[in-house]
Design a protein around this motif. Structure first.
Motif, PDB file in Angstrom:
ATOM      1  N   LEU A  32       0.822  -1.203   0.000  1.00 43.22           N
ATOM      2  CA  LEU A  32       0.000   0.000   0.000  1.00 43.22           C
ATOM      3  C   LEU A  32       0.858   1.255   0.000  1.00 43.22           C
ATOM      4  O   LEU A  32       0.573   2.217  -0.701  1.00 43.22           O
ATOM      5  N   ALA A  33       1.942   1.238   0.769  1.00 41.27           N
ATOM      6  CA  ALA A  33       2.799   2.410   0.867  1.00 41.27           C
ATOM      7  C   ALA A  33       3.446   2.748  -0.469  1.00 41.27           C
ATOM      8  O   ALA A  33       3.847   3.885  -0.696  1.00 41.27           O
ATOM      9  N   GLN A  40      -6.369   9.247  -1.675  1.00 45.22           N
ATOM     10  CA  GLN A  40      -7.490   8.345  -1.417  1.00 45.22           C
ATOM     11  C   GLN A  40      -7.380   7.675  -0.044  1.00 45.22           C
ATOM     12  O   GLN A  40      -8.067   6.704   0.212  1.00 45.22           O
ATOM     13  N   ARG A  41      -6.493   8.159   0.808  1.00 47.56           N
ATOM     14  CA  ARG A  41      -6.317   7.545   2.134  1.00 47.56           C
ATOM     15  C   ARG A  41      -6.776   8.500   3.225  1.00 47.56           C
ATOM     16  O   ARG A  41      -6.714   9.716   3.066  1.00 47.56           O
ATOM     17  N   ARG A  42      -7.183   7.910   4.338  1.00 48.03           N
ATOM     18  CA  ARG A  42      -7.519   8.718   5.515  1.00 48.03           C
ATOM     19  C   ARG A  42      -7.423   7.850   6.756  1.00 48.03           C
ATOM     20  O   ARG A  42      -7.568   6.631   6.691  1.00 48.03           O
ATOM     21  N   TYR A  55      -8.091   3.904   5.938  1.00 49.73           N
ATOM     22  CA  TYR A  55      -8.867   3.618   4.743  1.00 49.73           C
ATOM     23  C   TYR A  55      -8.057   3.987   3.506  1.00 49.73           C
ATOM     24  O   TYR A  55      -7.316   4.969   3.513  1.00 49.73           O
ATOM     25  N   HIS A  56      -8.220   3.186   2.461  1.00 48.47           N
ATOM     26  CA  HIS A  56      -7.616   3.454   1.161  1.00 48.47           C
ATOM     27  C   HIS A  56      -8.708   3.273   0.118  1.00 48.47           C
ATOM     28  O   HIS A  56      -9.329   2.219   0.064  1.00 48.47           O
ATOM     29  N   GLY A 170      -0.309  15.537   4.495  1.00 49.51           N
ATOM     30  CA  GLY A 170      -1.584  15.911   3.897  1.00 49.51           C
ATOM     31  C   GLY A 170      -2.678  14.874   4.041  1.00 49.51           C
ATOM     32  O   GLY A 170      -3.848  15.168   3.785  1.00 49.51           O
ATOM     33  N   THR A 171      -2.335  13.653   4.455  1.00 51.85           N
ATOM     34  CA  THR A 171      -3.356  12.623   4.632  1.00 51.85           C
ATOM     35  C   THR A 171      -4.359  13.089   5.690  1.00 51.85           C
ATOM     36  O   THR A 171      -3.957  13.506   6.781  1.00 51.85           O
TER      37      THR A 171
END
Length: 177
Positions: A32-33, A40-42, A55-56, A170-171
């Motif tokens: 994922l990284a 699209q992540r949070r 979440y992704h 920025g996430t």
């Protein structure tokens, strides 16, 4: 008919745990990284549940137990974003006074009391620190199963590293009660 019902019952007994097991499975972050943009992540932190979720693309990819701020030192609630990442962060407020490699005064808040002569301040380690507001962030630390921090969101070390590796500056970080 009885044989058909018997087969269906056996199938249900075998299938239900498999289906439920799939519902409870949270996929590994794996690469994922390395998937580029974090737009699209949070991260969503639920203080009531004492859980953090990553979440992704709207899908849950990781869940971690947390320990948030204890009474009188609550964690901030609201919508934030990751403003700093520091894998080897140390607290600038909490730690020990050390002289010649030995702790001379432990568990101190530098804003209270004096520094023993000849000593220096050594901040508490906060590995995989993700700052999201002022002095607050998510980081590796002790997670006893209830709010116990001075306001930061602590995660077990392996989870903190996974969250750290998966996000960028920025996430979005959402902290809710």
């Amino acid at each position: 008919m009885k044989t058909l019902l018997s087969r269906l019952a056996r199938w249900a007994i075998l299938a239900v745990p498999l289906v439920l097991g799939q519902c409870m499975h949270v996929p590994e972050l794996g690469a994922l990284a390395d998937q580029g943009s974090t737009s699209q992540r949070r991260i969503v932190v639920d203080l009531g549940e004492q859980k953090a979720r990553l979440y992704h693309q709207g899908k849950l990819v990781a869940v971690s137990p947390i320990s948030s701020g204890r009474e009188g030192k609550s964690s901030p609630v609201g919508r934030f974003s990751v403003i700093e990442k520091d894998a080897d962060h140390r607290s600038s407020l909490y730690g020990n006074y050390v002289r010649d490699g030995k702790v001379v005064k432990e568990n101190i808040d530098v804003r209270k009391g004096g520094r023993p002569s000849g000593s220096k301040f050594e901040g508490v380690p906060m590995p995989y620190f993700l700052r999201f507001s002022g002095a607050y962030g998510l980081h590796a630390g002790r997670v006893p199963g209830y709010p116990a921090s001075s306001g930061c969101i602590r995660l077990p070390k392996r989870h903190a590293k996974r969250f750290y590796d998966a996000v960028r500056l920025g996430t979005p970080v959402i902290v809710q009660r």
